[in-house]
Design a protein around this motif. Structure first.
Motif, PDB file in Angstrom:
ATOM      1  N   GLU A   1      43.422  86.954  55.298  1.00 47.91           N
ATOM      2  CA  GLU A   1      43.727  87.788  54.777  1.00 47.91           C
ATOM      3  C   GLU A   1      42.436  88.182  53.057  1.00 47.91           C
ATOM      4  OE1 GLU A   1      47.203  89.809  52.285  1.00 47.91           O
ATOM      5  OE2 GLU A   1      47.239  89.439  54.953  1.00 47.91           O
TER       6      GLU A   1
ATOM      7  N   LEU B   1      42.487 102.497  46.373  1.00 53.15           N
ATOM      8  CA  LEU B   1      42.068 101.975  47.771  1.00 53.15           C
ATOM      9  C   LEU B   1      41.961 100.239  47.286  1.00 53.15           C
ATOM     10  CD1 LEU B   1      40.562 103.814  50.420  1.00 53.15           C
ATOM     11  CD2 LEU B   1      42.512 103.215  50.869  1.00 53.15           C
TER      12      LEU B   1
ATOM     13  N   ARG C   1      37.635  91.543  52.280  1.00 57.89           N
ATOM     14  CA  ARG C   1      36.185  91.544  51.428  1.00 57.89           C
ATOM     15  C   ARG C   1      35.376  92.574  52.777  1.00 57.89           C
ATOM     16  NH1 ARG C   1      36.624  85.666  51.103  1.00 57.89           N
ATOM     17  NH2 ARG C   1      35.954  85.931  53.280  1.00 57.89           N
TER      18      ARG C   1
ATOM     19  N   GLY D   1      39.411  87.523  53.688  1.00 52.27           N
ATOM     20  CA  GLY D   1      38.010  88.323  54.380  1.00 52.27           C
ATOM     21  C   GLY D   1      37.747  89.646  55.152  1.00 52.27           C
ATOM     22  N   ILE D   2      39.298  90.351  55.406  1.00 52.69           N
ATOM     23  CA  ILE D   2      39.792  91.339  55.748  1.00 52.69           C
ATOM     24  C   ILE D   2      39.880  92.884  54.066  1.00 52.69           C
ATOM     25  CG2 ILE D   2      41.867  92.850  56.194  1.00 52.69           C
ATOM     26  CD1 ILE D   2      42.668  91.217  58.106  1.00 52.69           C
TER      27      ILE D   2
ATOM     28  N   GLN E   1      44.591  98.833  45.556  1.00 56.51           N
ATOM     29  CA  GLN E   1      45.194  98.307  46.824  1.00 56.51           C
ATOM     30  C   GLN E   1      44.275  96.594  47.358  1.00 56.51           C
ATOM     31  OE1 GLN E   1      48.651  99.889  48.081  1.00 56.51           O
ATOM     32  NE2 GLN E   1      48.402  98.889  49.694  1.00 56.51           N
ATOM     33  N   LEU E   2      43.750  97.016  47.797  1.00 58.02           N
ATOM     34  CA  LEU E   2      42.531  95.681  48.109  1.00 58.02           C
ATOM     35  C   LEU E   2      42.300  94.233  46.589  1.00 58.02           C
ATOM     36  CD1 LEU E   2      38.839  96.850  49.224  1.00 58.02           C
ATOM     37  CD2 LEU E   2      40.250  95.665  50.975  1.00 58.02           C
TER      38      LEU E   2
ATOM     39  N   MET F   1      46.281  93.188  47.277  1.00 57.79           N
ATOM     40  CA  MET F   1      45.531  92.277  48.748  1.00 57.79           C
ATOM     41  C   MET F   1      45.744  90.867  48.279  1.00 57.79           C
ATOM     42  SD  MET F   1      43.804  94.247  51.659  1.00 57.79           S
ATOM     43  CE  MET F   1      43.865  93.361  52.624  1.00 57.79           C
TER      44      MET F   1
ATOM     45  N   ALA G   1      36.957  94.971  53.900  1.00 58.52           N
ATOM     46  CA  ALA G   1      37.145  96.434  53.808  1.00 58.52           C
ATOM     47  C   ALA G   1      36.668  97.381  52.318  1.00 58.52           C
ATOM     48  CB  ALA G   1      38.560  96.014  53.448  1.00 58.52           C
TER      49      ALA G   1
ATOM     50  N   LYS H   1      48.243  88.590  47.324  1.00 61.82           N
ATOM     51  CA  LYS H   1      48.994  87.473  48.079  1.00 61.82           C
ATOM     52  C   LYS H   1      48.379  85.952  48.731  1.00 61.82           C
ATOM     53  CE  LYS H   1      50.111  92.122  50.336  1.00 61.82           C
ATOM     54  NZ  LYS H   1      49.844  93.085  50.856  1.00 61.82           N
TER      55      LYS H   1
END
Lengths: 186, 186
Positions: free
Chosen positions: A145, A175, A150, A147-148, A178-179, A182, A152, A185
């Motif tokens: 999560e 955005l 980063r 990694g995604i 929102q990142l 993330m 993004a 979490k």
């Protein structure tokens, strides 16, 4: 003594001026405009003085890249210090550092076009830096999560550079927040 | 009749061969190697024959880009047809199409280096394509979470091109499946 004579004693200041001028010319006129003569002129240094620091254009551009990487690294350290939460700390700093790079515009990462990143030595500099950061922050920033998040951030940066970020209905700031959420979490 | 004579009657086949040869040369030897003569030779066409289709290198490279975009678009249509879920359908197709582009390697998007994407006309082609897709799929693919998933797919693609994807502890396949699962959240 002339200004040029005084500066002979301050090689670090000359080097700094050359790097800043090279980055500025690249940003304003594109990488082809970054000739040794143009950079020397902008920094008020002779071409010989420039060659003392950088033997050719490739060495100069690589030094600009290395310098940008050091600035990014320092900025990330600052952001890490200000972040009280452990989980995802590096990822948040990475996202914010690139968001800043984007909004600052004139300075920082947009100074070097994407084309320069295809230089093998610059690719290796980036990979090495990124790998060492991931290793150092393995306890707080592992997992798909983060990694995604980063990746993004990389995608957002690319979209800014290629000027298609405006196409997304959601604004950049939303955005980015929102990142960031993330990364919190678990 | 010679082969060259026969092909005079098939301009679409010649054009196709020129685009494929240009993409292949760019992929294998880099964009500077894509000279009009080299592409004409590879496609067994005279330089005059090539100039009939593409007046200069920029027009040729833009046509290669446009062609890659059409291939991507067709691939996304196929993926959309195979996907029974409405929510996030375009985003899933986009992620999978780029994941394919990455694994196919030799063909597709890696044929054109990032440097070419800084061409204003190619940037506009991409923005226009992306904007029209987002508009067409607004009902199923709006919202920041799906935007982030698409940006992460862009970031993954960039990391593959710049060869730092191996630095991430999580494998590409796992990240892609995680991205796909992000598109299913509501």
């Amino acid at each position: 003594m002339t200004e040029a004579h005084e500066r002979k004693k301050q090689p670090e200041i000359v080097r700094r001026a050359l790097l800043d001028c090279a980055a500025q010319i690249s940003q304003e006129q594109g990488l082809p405009a970054v000739t040794l003569q143009a950079v020397a002129d902008a920094a008020h240094v002779t071409k010989g003085g420039l060659l003392h620091h950088f033997p050719n254009k490739q060495a100069l551009v690589q030094a600009v890249f290395h310098d940008l990487l050091e600035q990014l690294d320092a900025q990330i350290d600052e952001l890490l210090e200000d972040d009280p939460d452990a989980h995802g700390r590096f990822t948040r700093a990475y996202i914010r550092a690139f968001a800043n790079a984007d909004s600052q515009g004139a300075s920082n990462w947009n100074a070097l076009p994407l084309s320069s990143l295809t230089d093998p030595e610059m690719k290796a500099m980036w990979s090495d830096w990124y790998a060492s950061r991931l290793a150092r922050h393995a306890e707080t920033d592992a997992g798909p999560e983060l990694g995604i998040a980063r990746y993004a951030a990389d995608g957002l940066w690319l979209a800014g550079l290629l000027e298609y970020s405006g196409v997304e209905a959601t604004g950049q700031d939303v955005l980015i927040e929102q990142l960031i959420s993330m990364t919190r979490k678990t």
